[in-house]
Every structure is written in structure tokens, then in C-alpha cells.
Design a protein around this motif. Structure first.
Motif, mmCIF file in Angstrom:
data_model
loop_
_atom_site.group_PDB
_atom_site.id
_atom_site.type_symbol
_atom_site.label_atom_id
_atom_site.label_comp_id
_atom_site.label_asym_id
_atom_site.label_seq_id
_atom_site.Cartn_x
_atom_site.Cartn_y
_atom_site.Cartn_z
ATOM 1 N N LYS A 198 0.823 -1.221 0.000
ATOM 2 C CA LYS A 198 0.000 0.000 0.000
ATOM 3 C C LYS A 198 0.851 1.262 0.000
ATOM 4 C CE LYS A 198 -0.812 -0.231 4.944
ATOM 5 N NZ LYS A 198 -1.803 -0.495 5.963
ATOM 6 N N ASP A 199 2.037 1.233 0.596
ATOM 7 C CA ASP A 199 2.912 2.406 0.613
ATOM 8 C C ASP A 199 3.460 2.730 -0.778
ATOM 9 O OD1 ASP A 199 2.495 2.672 3.313
ATOM 10 O OD2 ASP A 199 4.338 1.649 3.882
ATOM 11 N N TYR A 200 3.349 1.798 -1.702
ATOM 12 C CA TYR A 200 3.783 2.013 -3.087
ATOM 13 C C TYR A 200 2.625 2.470 -3.974
ATOM 14 C CZ TYR A 200 8.054 -0.275 -1.650
ATOM 15 O OH TYR A 200 9.228 -0.587 -1.004
ATOM 16 N N ARG A 201 1.500 2.800 -3.334
ATOM 17 C CA ARG A 201 0.294 3.281 -4.022
ATOM 18 C C ARG A 201 -0.259 2.243 -4.986
ATOM 19 N NH1 ARG A 201 2.360 8.503 -6.470
ATOM 20 N NH2 ARG A 201 0.491 8.235 -7.686
#
Length: 65
Positions: free
Chosen positions: A42-45
Motif C-alpha cells: 500500500k505504501d507504493y500506491r
């Protein structure tokens, strides 16, 4: 109550852009892989989706704006 109109979905934050899809055979455990990918990337969109259609499953990859 807020009387302002809701902006079109294309202007809302969190818009999803479909990057790719892949059809695969039925697998009852595949949702665990999708959940794992969503939690860890999720932190990598990125966001992953899984749908079932007839006797196939469709894995989708989205970029989140």
C-alpha cells in the motif's frame, strides 16, 4: 449538513487507475495472496483486487492517486 456538491469521482483523492488484469483458474486460497499484497504494497500506491467470473478468477492491479 454540508450543502456543497460532491466532486466527480475523477477529481476525488484516492482515484484508482487500472494497470493490469490477469485471468487465472479457480483457487480458494488466492484471496490470501491478494490480502498479503494489499497490506504490504500500500505504501507504493498499489492496490490489488480479486473477482470471480464463471470458472475463472480475475486479479486486478490498480495504482492509487
Amino acid at each position: 449538513m454540508d450543502d456543497r456538491p460532491t466532486p466527480p469521482i475523477s477529481e476525488r483523492p484516492g482515484k484508482l487507475e487500472l494497470i493490469a488484469t490477469q485471468k487465472v483458474g479457480l483457487n480458494r486460497e488466492l484471496y490470501k495472496v491478494i490480502d498479503f499484497l494489499n497490506k504490504n504494497l500500500k505504501d507504493y500506491r498499489l492496490m490489488f483486487g480479486l473477482t470471480k467470473k464463471d470458472d475463472k478468477m480475475i486479479v486486478s492491479i490498480y495504482e492509487v492517486d
